[in-house]
Structures are given as structure tokens and as C-alpha cells.
Write a protein that holds these residues in place. Structure first.
Motif, PDB file in Angstrom:
ATOM      1  N   LEU A  89      33.313  37.704  44.357  1.00  0.00           N
ATOM      2  CA  LEU A  89      32.139  38.233  45.056  1.00  0.00           C
ATOM      3  C   LEU A  89      32.119  39.756  45.030  1.00  0.00           C
ATOM      4  O   LEU A  89      31.052  40.372  44.895  1.00  0.00           O
ATOM      5  CB  LEU A  89      32.135  37.728  46.504  1.00  0.00           C
ATOM      6  N   GLU A  90      33.273  40.370  45.164  1.00  0.00           N
ATOM      7  CA  GLU A  90      33.339  41.832  45.117  1.00  0.00           C
ATOM      8  C   GLU A  90      32.930  42.356  43.743  1.00  0.00           C
ATOM      9  O   GLU A  90      32.191  43.348  43.626  1.00  0.00           O
ATOM     10  CB  GLU A  90      34.737  42.298  45.484  1.00  0.00           C
ATOM     11  N   LEU A  91      33.429  41.694  42.690  1.00  0.00           N
ATOM     12  CA  LEU A  91      33.056  42.107  41.330  1.00  0.00           C
ATOM     13  C   LEU A  91      31.560  41.929  41.099  1.00  0.00           C
ATOM     14  O   LEU A  91      30.907  42.766  40.457  1.00  0.00           O
ATOM     15  CB  LEU A  91      33.856  41.297  40.309  1.00  0.00           C
ATOM     16  N   ARG A  92      31.041  40.831  41.634  1.00  0.00           N
ATOM     17  CA  ARG A  92      29.608  40.586  41.462  1.00  0.00           C
ATOM     18  C   ARG A  92      28.778  41.638  42.206  1.00  0.00           C
ATOM     19  O   ARG A  92      27.751  42.113  41.707  1.00  0.00           O
ATOM     20  CB  ARG A  92      29.268  39.199  41.973  1.00  0.00           C
ATOM     21  N   ALA A  93      29.251  42.002  43.423  1.00  0.00           N
ATOM     22  CA  ALA A  93      28.545  43.033  44.202  1.00  0.00           C
ATOM     23  C   ALA A  93      28.580  44.361  43.479  1.00  0.00           C
ATOM     24  O   ALA A  93      27.592  45.105  43.453  1.00  0.00           O
ATOM     25  CB  ALA A  93      29.177  43.144  45.584  1.00  0.00           C
ATOM     26  N   GLU A  94      29.707  44.712  42.885  1.00  0.00           N
ATOM     27  CA  GLU A  94      29.829  45.957  42.129  1.00  0.00           C
ATOM     28  C   GLU A  94      28.883  45.945  40.936  1.00  0.00           C
ATOM     29  O   GLU A  94      28.258  46.953  40.599  1.00  0.00           O
ATOM     30  CB  GLU A  94      31.276  46.151  41.681  1.00  0.00           C
ATOM     31  N   ALA A  95      28.808  44.782  40.284  1.00  0.00           N
ATOM     32  CA  ALA A  95      27.921  44.679  39.116  1.00  0.00           C
ATOM     33  C   ALA A  95      26.463  44.847  39.522  1.00  0.00           C
ATOM     34  O   ALA A  95      25.663  45.468  38.798  1.00  0.00           O
ATOM     35  CB  ALA A  95      28.128  43.327  38.432  1.00  0.00           C
ATOM     36  N   GLU A  96      26.090  44.300  40.702  1.00  0.00           N
ATOM     37  CA  GLU A  96      24.718  44.429  41.168  1.00  0.00           C
ATOM     38  C   GLU A  96      24.389  45.890  41.499  1.00  0.00           C
ATOM     39  O   GLU A  96      23.270  46.345  41.325  1.00  0.00           O
ATOM     40  CB  GLU A  96      24.497  43.553  42.410  1.00  0.00           C
ATOM     41  N   LYS A  97      25.344  46.638  41.987  1.00  0.00           N
ATOM     42  CA  LYS A  97      25.130  48.047  42.296  1.00  0.00           C
ATOM     43  C   LYS A  97      24.950  48.882  41.030  1.00  0.00           C
ATOM     44  O   LYS A  97      24.165  49.809  40.979  1.00  0.00           O
ATOM     45  CB  LYS A  97      26.301  48.600  43.101  1.00  0.00           C
ATOM     46  N   GLN A 155      40.515  34.520  45.335  1.00  0.00           N
ATOM     47  CA  GLN A 155      39.794  34.560  44.060  1.00  0.00           C
ATOM     48  C   GLN A 155      38.283  34.619  44.305  1.00  0.00           C
ATOM     49  O   GLN A 155      37.560  35.338  43.604  1.00  0.00           O
ATOM     50  CB  GLN A 155      40.156  33.330  43.225  1.00  0.00           C
ATOM     51  N   LEU A 156      37.815  33.864  45.309  1.00  0.00           N
ATOM     52  CA  LEU A 156      36.388  33.869  45.612  1.00  0.00           C
ATOM     53  C   LEU A 156      35.952  35.240  46.113  1.00  0.00           C
ATOM     54  O   LEU A 156      34.894  35.759  45.700  1.00  0.00           O
ATOM     55  CB  LEU A 156      36.087  32.799  46.673  1.00  0.00           C
ATOM     56  N   ILE A 157      36.774  35.852  46.973  1.00  0.00           N
ATOM     57  CA  ILE A 157      36.437  37.178  47.489  1.00  0.00           C
ATOM     58  C   ILE A 157      36.420  38.196  46.366  1.00  0.00           C
ATOM     59  O   ILE A 157      35.518  39.050  46.269  1.00  0.00           O
ATOM     60  CB  ILE A 157      37.444  37.595  48.576  1.00  0.00           C
ATOM     61  N   THR A 158      37.426  38.102  45.471  1.00  0.00           N
ATOM     62  CA  THR A 158      37.468  39.020  44.324  1.00  0.00           C
ATOM     63  C   THR A 158      36.241  38.844  43.449  1.00  0.00           C
ATOM     64  O   THR A 158      35.632  39.819  42.980  1.00  0.00           O
ATOM     65  CB  THR A 158      38.737  38.772  43.509  1.00  0.00           C
TER      66      THR A 158
END
Length: 277
Positions: A255-263, A250-253
Motif C-alpha cells: 500500500l505504501e508503494l502504491r501510495a508513492e506511485a500515485e503521488k 507485506q500488505l502495508i508495504t
């Protein structure tokens, strides 16, 4: 030279062999002790029979020995010989010489030196027994007193063959019981060892599957003992591992969603900027 590697023996076999060995030792010890007690009991029984004969014979021969009534003593021993209850029987004078024999035969027929035995009886007021296994008889004797004085001694010999027959019967019965108990013990040991090793096999297989990555595995034991406690602990551990893996996923997911949002965010801001005039 390579290292010598012995053949691997399963835990079931080890436990079965150990428990069967223990059963054999216990059964053998109990059987041996029982045989010893039975032998002692039979020997006491034969000694009691000899003692009764000696008491009767000493009372009957006391006065005749005091007056040297050889004729009466001879008839007394002949009667005992007719009954065929003795292997040997003697009446001794106070000097240790034989005055009457139960079968009126050669008193040295059994190659027994009777003089030392007679002197031993005359010098003791106790009933004495001598187990002569070579001649297969129990030799018992006692001094005969009349008016407080030792006037002679009596001796009887009882066959030990009935005792040996009884012991052989008891020994055979003991061996049969020991064999049955050993077989039953080995069977019970196998059942008990399997009741221990089967859950261990199940837990061993479970640990291998856990190491392979199967976190959904659960051990189901209803043994109501320490093995069930161990299985429950294993199940709790796998649940904790599942929860930990799920939380990490869940934490990795996240973080991935957050990284996508930052992009995506800079691109949107760039599109909203006004064109220059």
C-alpha cells in the motif's frame, strides 16, 4: 484494612507435598494392615499351641478325672510344671473345683477368679480362649469328657511375652520400611513434580516473551505426553502469528508503494503537458 495475602507456594512444592502426603497415607495404611495381619497370625499360632496342649492334657486326664485319681493328676501337672512351658495350668472337677495345679502353688496367685472360668468350660464342649493382657497370658481351656460324660475340665496359660516381642520386632521393621518408603516416595514425588513443572515454566516464560513481541520463539519439548502436545500447539500458534504479521507487513508495504506511485504520477503528467504558444 488491606487484604491478607498468603505466601505464594510454587507448583513444585504443592505437587511434592500432595504426592508425599499420598505416599505417607498409603505406606502408613499398608504398614498398619501388615501389623494387624501379623498380630492375628501370631495370636493364632499361640492359640494353636494352647490347643495342642489342651488336647493332650484332656486325653491324659479323662480317665483319672472319672475315677478321681488325684495322685496321677497331680504328677501329670508337676511334669508340665517341670517343663516350664506354662504360666498357669489347672485341672477341674465336674463341680468346678481345682483338683490339680501345674506348680502346686496358690491357685489364686494371679488374682484370677477361676470358678467362673471353670464353669464356663464345663458348660461348653468347645475349646475356649481368654486373652488376659494384664496378666500377660493366654488362658485356654476345654471340658474333659469320658464315655460321653463331662467329668471335668483342663486349663492352661501361655505367656504372651514372646508374642509381644515378635510384634515389637515386626513393628520396628515396619516403621523402618515405612520411613524408607516415605523418603523414597518424597524423592520420587519431587522428580515427578519437576518433570511436570519445568516444561510449564518453560511455556510460561515463552508466553511472556510472546506477549513482549518475540514471534521467533519456539518451545522444544520431547516429553511424549500432553505437555508436548501443548508445546506443539504453542509453536503452531506462534507460526501462524508470524505468518499473519508478515502478510500484514507485506500488505502495508504494498500500500505504501502504491501510495508513492500515485503521488509521482500527476507530477509526470504535468511535466508532459505542452507549453502554450
Amino acid at each position: 484494612m488491606g487484604k491478607f495475602q498468603g505466601k505464594r507456594v510454587s507448583l513444585v512444592k504443592k505437587l511434592t507435598i500432595a504426592m508425599t502426603g499420598l505416599v505417607i497415607v498409603v505406606v502408613t495404611s499398608v504398614t498398619w494392615l501388615s501389623l494387624q495381619l501379623q498380630q492375628q497370625s501370631f495370636k493364632q499360632e499361640l492359640e494353636q499351641q494352647a490347643n495342642i496342649l489342651l488336647e493332650t492334657l484332656s486325653i491324659a486326664s479323662a480317665e483319672p478325672l472319672a475315677v478321681s485319681d488325684v495322685q496321677f493328676l497331680t504328677r501329670l501337672m508337676e511334669q508340665l510344671g517341670t517343663a516350664q512351658i506354662l504360666v498357669s495350668g489347672h485341672i477341674y472337677q465336674s463341680e468346678g473345683l481345682v483338683i490339680a495345679d501345674v506348680y502346686n502353688s496358690d491357685i489364686f496367685a494371679n488374682d484370677i477368679d477361676l470358678k467362673p472360668w471353670a464353669l464356663e468350660l464345663l458348660n461348653s464342649r468347645k475349646t475356649r480362649f481368654n486373652w488376659q493382657y494384664q496378666n500377660q497370658q493366654l488362658l485356654g481351656g476345654k471340658a474333659v469328657a469320658f464315655n460321653g460324660n463331662i467329668v471335668g475340665a483342663v486349663s492352661v496359660g501361655l505367656a504372651t511375652q514372646p508374642l509381644e516381642n515378635k510384634m515389637a520386632t515386626v513393628r520396628n521393621q515396619g516403621l523402618i520400611i515405612a520411613i524408607i518408603a516415605t523418603i523414597a516416595g518424597a524423592f520420587l514425588a519431587s522428580i515427578i513434580s519437576r518433570s511436570i513443572t519445568e516444561p510449564l515454566k518453560q511455556m510460561t516464560a515463552a508466553t511472556k516473551e510472546l506477549a513482549a513481541g518475540d514471534l521467533e520463539l519456539k518451545i522444544d519439548l520431547q516429553s511424549q505426553d500432553e505437555l508436548q502436545v501443548l508445546a506443539d500447539s504453542f509453536n503452531k500458534m506462534t507460526k501462524q502469528l508470524r505468518d499473519l504479521v508478515e502478510s500484514k507487513e507485506q500488505l502495508i508495504t504494498s500500500l505504501e508503494l502504491r501510495a508513492e506511485a500515485e503521488k509521482v504520477k500527476p507530477k509526470i503528467e504535468l511535466c508532459l503537458m505542452p507549453y502554450p504558444i
